[in-house]
Scaffold this motif. Sequence first.
Motif, PDB file in Angstrom:
ATOM      1  N   PHE A 105      92.165  50.075  59.493  1.00  8.21           N
ATOM      2  CA  PHE A 105      93.426  49.450  59.086  1.00  8.21           C
ATOM      3  C   PHE A 105      94.593  49.909  59.955  1.00  8.21           C
ATOM      4  O   PHE A 105      95.572  49.175  60.128  1.00  8.21           O
ATOM      5  CB  PHE A 105      93.688  49.729  57.607  1.00  8.21           C
ATOM      6  N   THR A 106      94.506  51.122  60.497  1.00  3.75           N
ATOM      7  CA  THR A 106      95.528  51.558  61.456  1.00  3.75           C
ATOM      8  C   THR A 106      95.461  50.709  62.719  1.00  3.75           C
ATOM      9  O   THR A 106      96.493  50.266  63.248  1.00  3.75           O
ATOM     10  CB  THR A 106      95.336  53.045  61.817  1.00  3.75           C
ATOM     11  N   TYR A 107      94.247  50.460  63.171  1.00  5.69           N
ATOM     12  CA  TYR A 107      94.076  49.616  64.359  1.00  5.69           C
ATOM     13  C   TYR A 107      94.606  48.203  64.099  1.00  5.69           C
ATOM     14  O   TYR A 107      95.295  47.613  64.947  1.00  5.69           O
ATOM     15  CB  TYR A 107      92.598  49.559  64.749  1.00  5.69           C
ATOM     16  N   LEU A 108      94.303  47.649  62.911  1.00  8.19           N
ATOM     17  CA  LEU A 108      94.803  46.321  62.571  1.00  8.19           C
ATOM     18  C   LEU A 108      96.327  46.281  62.569  1.00  8.19           C
ATOM     19  O   LEU A 108      96.943  45.323  63.056  1.00  8.19           O
ATOM     20  CB  LEU A 108      94.284  45.898  61.202  1.00  8.19           C
ATOM     21  N   ALA A 109      96.946  47.310  61.996  1.00  5.52           N
ATOM     22  CA  ALA A 109      98.407  47.362  61.945  1.00  5.52           C
ATOM     23  C   ALA A 109      98.997  47.407  63.352  1.00  5.52           C
ATOM     24  O   ALA A 109      99.999  46.719  63.646  1.00  5.52           O
ATOM     25  CB  ALA A 109      98.861  48.572  61.138  1.00  5.52           C
ATOM     26  N   ILE A 110      98.388  48.205  64.228  1.00  4.86           N
ATOM     27  CA  ILE A 110      98.873  48.284  65.616  1.00  4.86           C
ATOM     28  C   ILE A 110      98.762  46.927  66.292  1.00  4.86           C
ATOM     29  O   ILE A 110      99.707  46.461  66.960  1.00  4.86           O
ATOM     30  CB  ILE A 110      98.085  49.357  66.392  1.00  4.86           C
ATOM     31  N   GLN A 111      97.627  46.262  66.136  1.00  3.19           N
ATOM     32  CA  GLN A 111      97.430  44.939  66.739  1.00  3.19           C
ATOM     33  C   GLN A 111      98.411  43.922  66.175  1.00  3.19           C
ATOM     34  O   GLN A 111      98.917  43.049  66.900  1.00  3.19           O
ATOM     35  CB  GLN A 111      95.989  44.466  66.494  1.00  3.19           C
ATOM     36  N   LEU A 112      98.685  44.028  64.894  1.00  7.43           N
ATOM     37  CA  LEU A 112      99.629  43.104  64.261  1.00  7.43           C
ATOM     38  C   LEU A 112     101.010  43.230  64.885  1.00  7.43           C
ATOM     39  O   LEU A 112     101.656  42.230  65.218  1.00  7.43           O
ATOM     40  CB  LEU A 112      99.700  43.397  62.759  1.00  7.43           C
ATOM     41  N   ILE A 156      84.991  44.710  69.189  1.00 10.50           N
ATOM     42  CA  ILE A 156      86.016  45.224  68.274  1.00 10.50           C
ATOM     43  C   ILE A 156      86.003  44.440  66.969  1.00 10.50           C
ATOM     44  O   ILE A 156      86.145  45.011  65.883  1.00 10.50           O
ATOM     45  CB  ILE A 156      87.411  45.159  68.928  1.00 10.50           C
ATOM     46  N   ALA A 157      85.815  43.119  67.054  1.00 12.37           N
ATOM     47  CA  ALA A 157      85.758  42.300  65.846  1.00 12.37           C
ATOM     48  C   ALA A 157      84.568  42.698  64.991  1.00 12.37           C
ATOM     49  O   ALA A 157      84.679  42.791  63.760  1.00 12.37           O
ATOM     50  CB  ALA A 157      85.675  40.824  66.217  1.00 12.37           C
ATOM     51  N   VAL A 158      83.429  42.964  65.623  1.00 12.71           N
ATOM     52  CA  VAL A 158      82.239  43.389  64.876  1.00 12.71           C
ATOM     53  C   VAL A 158      82.512  44.697  64.146  1.00 12.71           C
ATOM     54  O   VAL A 158      82.115  44.880  62.989  1.00 12.71           O
ATOM     55  CB  VAL A 158      81.029  43.535  65.823  1.00 12.71           C
ATOM     56  N   LEU A 159      83.204  45.616  64.805  1.00  8.44           N
ATOM     57  CA  LEU A 159      83.551  46.877  64.162  1.00  8.44           C
ATOM     58  C   LEU A 159      84.450  46.650  62.951  1.00  8.44           C
ATOM     59  O   LEU A 159      84.308  47.314  61.917  1.00  8.44           O
ATOM     60  CB  LEU A 159      84.234  47.818  65.160  1.00  8.44           C
ATOM     61  N   MET A 160      85.372  45.696  63.078  1.00  7.40           N
ATOM     62  CA  MET A 160      86.245  45.401  61.941  1.00  7.40           C
ATOM     63  C   MET A 160      85.465  44.762  60.796  1.00  7.40           C
ATOM     64  O   MET A 160      85.754  45.007  59.620  1.00  7.40           O
ATOM     65  CB  MET A 160      87.391  44.481  62.368  1.00  7.40           C
ATOM     66  N   TYR A 161      84.472  43.940  61.137  1.00  7.00           N
ATOM     67  CA  TYR A 161      83.633  43.369  60.082  1.00  7.00           C
ATOM     68  C   TYR A 161      82.873  44.484  59.355  1.00  7.00           C
ATOM     69  O   TYR A 161      82.652  44.416  58.141  1.00  7.00           O
ATOM     70  CB  TYR A 161      82.643  42.364  60.666  1.00  7.00           C
ATOM     71  N   MET A 162      82.488  45.517  60.089  1.00  2.00           N
ATOM     72  CA  MET A 162      81.820  46.657  59.472  1.00  2.00           C
ATOM     73  C   MET A 162      82.773  47.408  58.546  1.00  2.00           C
ATOM     74  O   MET A 162      82.374  47.890  57.475  1.00  2.00           O
ATOM     75  CB  MET A 162      81.271  47.588  60.544  1.00  2.00           C
ATOM     76  N   VAL A 163      84.045  47.499  58.937  1.00  2.00           N
ATOM     77  CA  VAL A 163      85.057  48.111  58.071  1.00  2.00           C
ATOM     78  C   VAL A 163      85.165  47.321  56.765  1.00  2.00           C
ATOM     79  O   VAL A 163      85.245  47.899  55.674  1.00  2.00           O
ATOM     80  CB  VAL A 163      86.423  48.165  58.786  1.00  2.00           C
ATOM     81  N   ILE A 164      85.146  45.990  56.879  1.00  2.00           N
ATOM     82  CA  ILE A 164      85.219  45.139  55.691  1.00  2.00           C
ATOM     83  C   ILE A 164      84.024  45.380  54.785  1.00  2.00           C
ATOM     84  O   ILE A 164      84.158  45.506  53.556  1.00  2.00           O
ATOM     85  CB  ILE A 164      85.292  43.649  56.102  1.00  2.00           C
ATOM     86  N   VAL A 165      82.833  45.464  55.379  1.00  2.00           N
ATOM     87  CA  VAL A 165      81.621  45.665  54.586  1.00  2.00           C
ATOM     88  C   VAL A 165      81.652  47.010  53.869  1.00  2.00           C
ATOM     89  O   VAL A 165      81.322  47.105  52.675  1.00  2.00           O
ATOM     90  CB  VAL A 165      80.363  45.563  55.473  1.00  2.00           C
ATOM     91  N   VAL A 166      82.071  48.074  54.558  1.00  2.00           N
ATOM     92  CA  VAL A 166      82.119  49.399  53.944  1.00  2.00           C
ATOM     93  C   VAL A 166      83.107  49.423  52.778  1.00  2.00           C
ATOM     94  O   VAL A 166      82.818  49.962  51.700  1.00  2.00           O
ATOM     95  CB  VAL A 166      82.487  50.478  54.983  1.00  2.00           C
ATOM     96  N   GLY A 167      84.283  48.822  52.967  1.00  2.00           N
ATOM     97  CA  GLY A 167      85.277  48.781  51.898  1.00  2.00           C
ATOM     98  C   GLY A 167      84.791  48.004  50.693  1.00  2.00           C
ATOM     99  O   GLY A 167      84.937  48.447  49.548  1.00  2.00           O
ATOM    100  N   LYS A 168      84.193  46.825  50.944  1.00  2.00           N
ATOM    101  CA  LYS A 168      83.690  46.022  49.834  1.00  2.00           C
ATOM    102  C   LYS A 168      82.487  46.686  49.175  1.00  2.00           C
ATOM    103  O   LYS A 168      82.301  46.583  47.960  1.00  2.00           O
ATOM    104  CB  LYS A 168      83.304  44.624  50.324  1.00  2.00           C
ATOM    105  N   LEU A 169      81.658  47.384  49.967  1.00  2.00           N
ATOM    106  CA  LEU A 169      80.512  48.068  49.398  1.00  2.00           C
ATOM    107  C   LEU A 169      80.964  49.160  48.424  1.00  2.00           C
ATOM    108  O   LEU A 169      80.357  49.353  47.360  1.00  2.00           O
ATOM    109  CB  LEU A 169      79.648  48.672  50.504  1.00  2.00           C
ATOM    110  N   THR A 170      82.030  49.855  48.774  1.00  2.00           N
ATOM    111  CA  THR A 170      82.539  50.916  47.903  1.00  2.00           C
ATOM    112  C   THR A 170      82.956  50.356  46.551  1.00  2.00           C
ATOM    113  O   THR A 170      82.524  50.840  45.497  1.00  2.00           O
ATOM    114  CB  THR A 170      83.729  51.630  48.559  1.00  2.00           C
ATOM    115  N   VAL A 171      83.778  49.331  46.558  1.00  2.00           N
ATOM    116  CA  VAL A 171      84.276  48.809  45.281  1.00  2.00           C
ATOM    117  C   VAL A 171      83.185  48.038  44.551  1.00  2.00           C
ATOM    118  O   VAL A 171      83.133  48.040  43.308  1.00  2.00           O
ATOM    119  CB  VAL A 171      85.531  47.934  45.504  1.00  2.00           C
ATOM    120  N   ASN A 172      82.269  47.384  45.280  1.00  2.00           N
ATOM    121  CA  ASN A 172      81.200  46.660  44.607  1.00  2.00           C
ATOM    122  C   ASN A 172      80.217  47.616  43.939  1.00  2.00           C
ATOM    123  O   ASN A 172      79.638  47.317  42.897  1.00  2.00           O
ATOM    124  CB  ASN A 172      80.457  45.741  45.583  1.00  2.00           C
TER     125      ASN A 172
END
Length: 490
Positions: free
Chosen positions: A178-185, A289-305
């Motif tokens: 999310f830090t990387y996303l914020a920087i890119q934004l 880099i996009a694949v890595l971000m998709y992995m970030v999404i999966v890890v976050g959703k896996l935690t809450v799921n």
Amino acid sequence: MSRIQTVRKSGPAIERRSIDFVPNRERHGKPFGQFTLWFGANMQITAIVTGALAVIFGAPAFWGIVGLFIGNLLGGAVMALHAAQGPKLGMPQMISSRAQFGVFGAVIPLILVIVMYLGFAATGAVLAGQAVDLIIPTGNPAVGVFIFGGLTVLVATLGYKYIHMLGRISTIVGILGFTYLAIQLFLKHDVGSVLGVDGFAIPTFLLAISLSAGWQLTYGPYVADYSRYLPANTHATKTFFACMSGSVLGAQWSMTLGALFAAIAMPAGKGFIDNQVSFVGDLAGGGVIAVLMYMVIVVGKLTVNTLNAYGGYMTILTSVSAFTRQLRFAPWVRFAYVIGFIGVSVIIALVASEDFVSNFKNFVLLLLMVFIPWSSINLVDFYFSSKEKVDIPALYDSKGRYGTWNVPALLTYLVGVLVQIPFLAQHMYTGPITPLLGGADISWIVGLLVTAAVYYPVAKRFNHPPAEMVYPADDEVSPDPAAAATAPVA
């Protein structure tokens, strides 16, 4: 080091307990584990979407972010008050509801909690499945949903220790991603142009508060499930602030990104809402880099799921045990229940039309109105009426102190639900008072306050809490309530 000391330090590799009381000799962990678990659980794409909704529904980015922060603080405080019960009680969150509603009466909110878990698990599986499919292209999104469901079953079955481990991983991965996303934004877009302080309006500001407050309140029915293994003399204040700060900071970070995503993707934030996972990948820069971000999404959703699956399993067992009086269940039972729960959520995610999933999610959000009075009753009883004194063995005995049905409490619960209806502003229903407030939904505030005001005198009149905490007879070292109050802050 003795076996008991080893267990107390880190807990067994695979969790043995389920809805039964956790004896003092098996307690372990530190409050900081609550911070990482709830921070990691909130660093996820659905929280980003919730923040985006504040802007899509009309709030300017700046005031939307401020409103989201206020809502996170208010809702996070209520949620953390539930978490603080965990070390004292040593039981799953919803078992404690029997002290208010009776052993059978507590099944009513329990059933609604199960529906909520299924709804969030199903909609979460859709997003995570999309991310998995982008990481491992198969041409069939169903494959991604099945893979994600399998990962959820694995962690939820292993239990408490591995859920907290996943929370720590998600915290690290989320911060980096999310830090990387914020920087890119900020590098790719003129964020300053959407952060003006003009355009403040009370209705949209209150809506932003309600969105984030509702997000936090949703955790109330199961937050203590993940603090119940902490040593019984853990100071309640430490548990409260660890849980609240983790959940608020994680959610606010995610929701702030969402509000900014929606603002730069206007009109109506469609560039983000219509393609949430792809939007994140494109912003990251595509490719590896996009694949890595998709992995970030999966890890976050896996935690809450995993929290949804584990909490769903515990809630189902709690409902069943009210009638069977069974307290302990073998690990294979957890596996069977989790498989069944995730199986149903995956079926919903796969066979339902896109419109159905959207409508089902709105229905789940509408169910928040039934959790708010539950939360109010539970907290008022524990902290003000019973004064943190509970007869734990009686919670498992329909013939004990708390009985089968606490009719006055159930009627108060009904009042707490009904009083919210005129103030609702949901996709499925808008109350008659809502237009007078400019469309703002303040039902959660009304539900919390009115239920508390009605329930407190009812509890004083009809409830009969014990003079002191009553622990099971086989708890070899029953915690001293005075020690918990005076425990030093590390």
